[in-house]
Design an enzyme around this catalytic site. Structure first.
Site, short mmCIF file in Angstrom:
data_model
loop_
_atom_site.label_atom_id
_atom_site.label_comp_id
_atom_site.label_asym_id
_atom_site.label_seq_id
_atom_site.Cartn_x
_atom_site.Cartn_y
_atom_site.Cartn_z
N ASP A 128 0.86 -1.18 0.00
CA ASP A 128 0.00 0.00 0.00
C ASP A 128 0.90 1.23 0.00
O ASP A 128 1.65 1.46 0.95
CB ASP A 128 -0.90 -0.01 1.23
CG ASP A 128 -2.00 1.05 1.19
OD1 ASP A 128 -1.87 2.00 0.40
OD2 ASP A 128 -2.97 0.93 1.95
N ARG A 130 -0.32 4.42 -0.52
CA ARG A 130 -1.14 5.63 -0.38
C ARG A 130 -0.59 6.54 0.73
O ARG A 130 -0.05 6.07 1.72
CB ARG A 130 -2.58 5.25 -0.07
CG ARG A 130 -3.30 4.61 -1.24
CD ARG A 130 -4.68 4.14 -0.87
NE ARG A 130 -4.64 3.04 0.09
CZ ARG A 130 -5.71 2.45 0.57
NH1 ARG A 130 -6.92 2.87 0.21
NH2 ARG A 130 -5.60 1.45 1.42
#
Length: 204
Positions: A128, A130
């Site tokens: 991930d 983000r």
């Protein structure tokens, strides 16, 4: 220089969940078009329900059943509408931050047997990637005092808190599980600590 966002345009957007005000932001961190849908009064308010939703073209636009993104987007708008006020921040960070091309390549790797985490890693990315700096800046721009985050992801809560956002609570948002997304959901729960498949108490 401290990063900043500028709220360039605000315009009413009627939806099936009622009317929201769409805020268009420029920023000094990237060249992407991040937006926020705002319902009701949020400035100076505590415990504002907030959904920080990362772009998912396949789920949000095409209605793909491989993930729960499109359903969560719709559910979050409904939750905010029912509360009478709230914010949905739409961040342009497709595929957990790896972009649409790599996300589609990851889909093919998943069909070959890898899960969503291992597919991203196989492509040379983190599980991930983000970031939530722009979301924190948007919340500051909207002068929100504290939020109740609509999420199942504890890392999203931790990330916002590190950026100075007062996360006063969490609102679960569990979409439906079915054959097309069950492995995806299980991977989020097992490898990414998402709070899914929690057993409800008898009095819930």
């Amino acid at each position: 220089m401290k990063p900043k966002v500028d709220d360039l345009v605000q315009t009413p957007i009627p939806t099936r969940h009622g009317e929201f005000i769409l805020h268009y932001y420029s920023n000094t961190l990237d060249d992407k078009e991040h937006v926020a849908l705002v319902r009701g009064k949020v400035d100076g308010v505590e415990h504002v329900p907030v959904r920080i939703h990362s772009e998912c073209f396949t789920g949000d636009v095409l209605g793909s059943r491989r993930c729960d993104c499109g359903e969560q987007l719709d559910m979050a708008m409904q939750m905010i509408a029912e509360r009478g006020a709230g914010i949905l921040i739409y961040l342009r960070q497709e595929g957990r931050g790896i972009g649409l091309l790599k996300k589609l390549q990851a889909y093919n790797l998943q069909d070959a047997g890898l899960d969503t985490v291992d597919a991203n890693i196989h492509l040379g990315h983190l599980a991930d990637e983000r970031e939530y700096d722009i979301a924190a800046l948007i919340l500051e721009s909207l002068q929100v005092k504290s939020i109740e985050l609509i999420t199942n992801n504890p890392k999203k809560i931790e990330g916002l808190q590190k950026l100075g956002v007062d996360v006063a609570g969490r609102i679960p948002i569990v979409a439906s599980a079915h054959n097309d997304n069950l492995d995806y959901l299980k991977t989020k729960a097992k490898k990414m600590a998402h709070m899914l498949f929690e057993r409800k108490k008898d009095n819930d």
